[in-house]
Design an enzyme around this catalytic site. Sequence first.
Site, PDB file in Angstrom:
ATOM      1  N   SER A 134       0.851  -1.189   0.000  1.00  0.00           N
ATOM      2  CA  SER A 134       0.000   0.000   0.000  1.00  0.00           C
ATOM      3  C   SER A 134       0.883   1.233   0.000  1.00  0.00           C
ATOM      4  O   SER A 134       2.072   1.166   0.369  1.00  0.00           O
ATOM      5  CB  SER A 134      -0.882   0.013   1.254  1.00  0.00           C
ATOM      6  OG  SER A 134      -1.545   1.248   1.418  1.00  0.00           O
ATOM      7  N   TYR A 136      -2.867   0.155  10.306  1.00  0.00           N
ATOM      8  CA  TYR A 136      -2.700  -0.262   8.913  1.00  0.00           C
ATOM      9  C   TYR A 136      -1.289   0.041   8.420  1.00  0.00           C
ATOM     10  O   TYR A 136      -0.619  -0.828   7.833  1.00  0.00           O
ATOM     11  CB  TYR A 136      -3.735   0.448   8.041  1.00  0.00           C
ATOM     12  CG  TYR A 136      -3.791  -0.074   6.616  1.00  0.00           C
ATOM     13  CD1 TYR A 136      -4.129  -1.395   6.358  1.00  0.00           C
ATOM     14  CD2 TYR A 136      -3.504   0.771   5.539  1.00  0.00           C
ATOM     15  CE1 TYR A 136      -4.183  -1.881   5.059  1.00  0.00           C
ATOM     16  CE2 TYR A 136      -3.565   0.301   4.237  1.00  0.00           C
ATOM     17  CZ  TYR A 136      -3.900  -1.030   3.998  1.00  0.00           C
ATOM     18  OH  TYR A 136      -3.953  -1.494   2.716  1.00  0.00           O
TER      19      TYR A 136
END
Length: 233
Positions: free
Chosen positions: A134, A147
């Site tokens: 990501s 995250y």
Amino acid sequence: MSPVDRERPTALVTGATRGIGLAIARELQGDYHLLIGGRSEESTAAACAELESAEPFVADLLDDESLAAAAAALPDLDVLVHSAGISIKGSVAEVTRDQWRKAFEANLFAVADLTARALPGLRRRRGQVVAINSGSGFFTAPGNAIYSGTKFALRAFTDVLREEEREYGVRVSSVHPGKVDTDMQAEIVEHDGTTYQPELYLRPESVARAVRTVVDATEDATVEVVSVRPSRK
């Protein structure tokens, strides 16, 4: 697996029943026999039904026994794509230990476990491991500690794995998409209380094409890190 399927290289894509994972499976289907990773027989069967050459890989990646049982039946892989993952938002002050644990189990520990179990076959095939990371594996922001923490850790894992596996001919790549038009992104926007604007995000198919570029690299080359960002702000 049919005789025709046996002639194809084999790719396992986790999280392949929707979103980025399904887009990757669709992108690879013309050249690979696909193992479609998902948590249920129903969802994996539905994805397999639309693909040229595919079969289910049913496992709950958060459950040690489920993952071990599924991995025990794996054939030698040419490509392993880790696309399954979860996002948990919240400030450090409000998130719980269980949320930290669940996110690391899904986004790192399951990746490491499945990779280790698949490595003997990947070495025999001189295969490739592709981790869908990501933009949060490079940058973080308030409310994104969990995250980003998992994705920074996943980047470290792939960097180490790449160096460890060079002598065995296993190539390791990390693909870092920015915001993608997926169910997960919609859930993040809902959590933030803002308006969802899919036109501002990458399409899953764009990420899948980046993965295709990675796996199509000739054996003398490793595409180590790819960052794919939305064109619009």
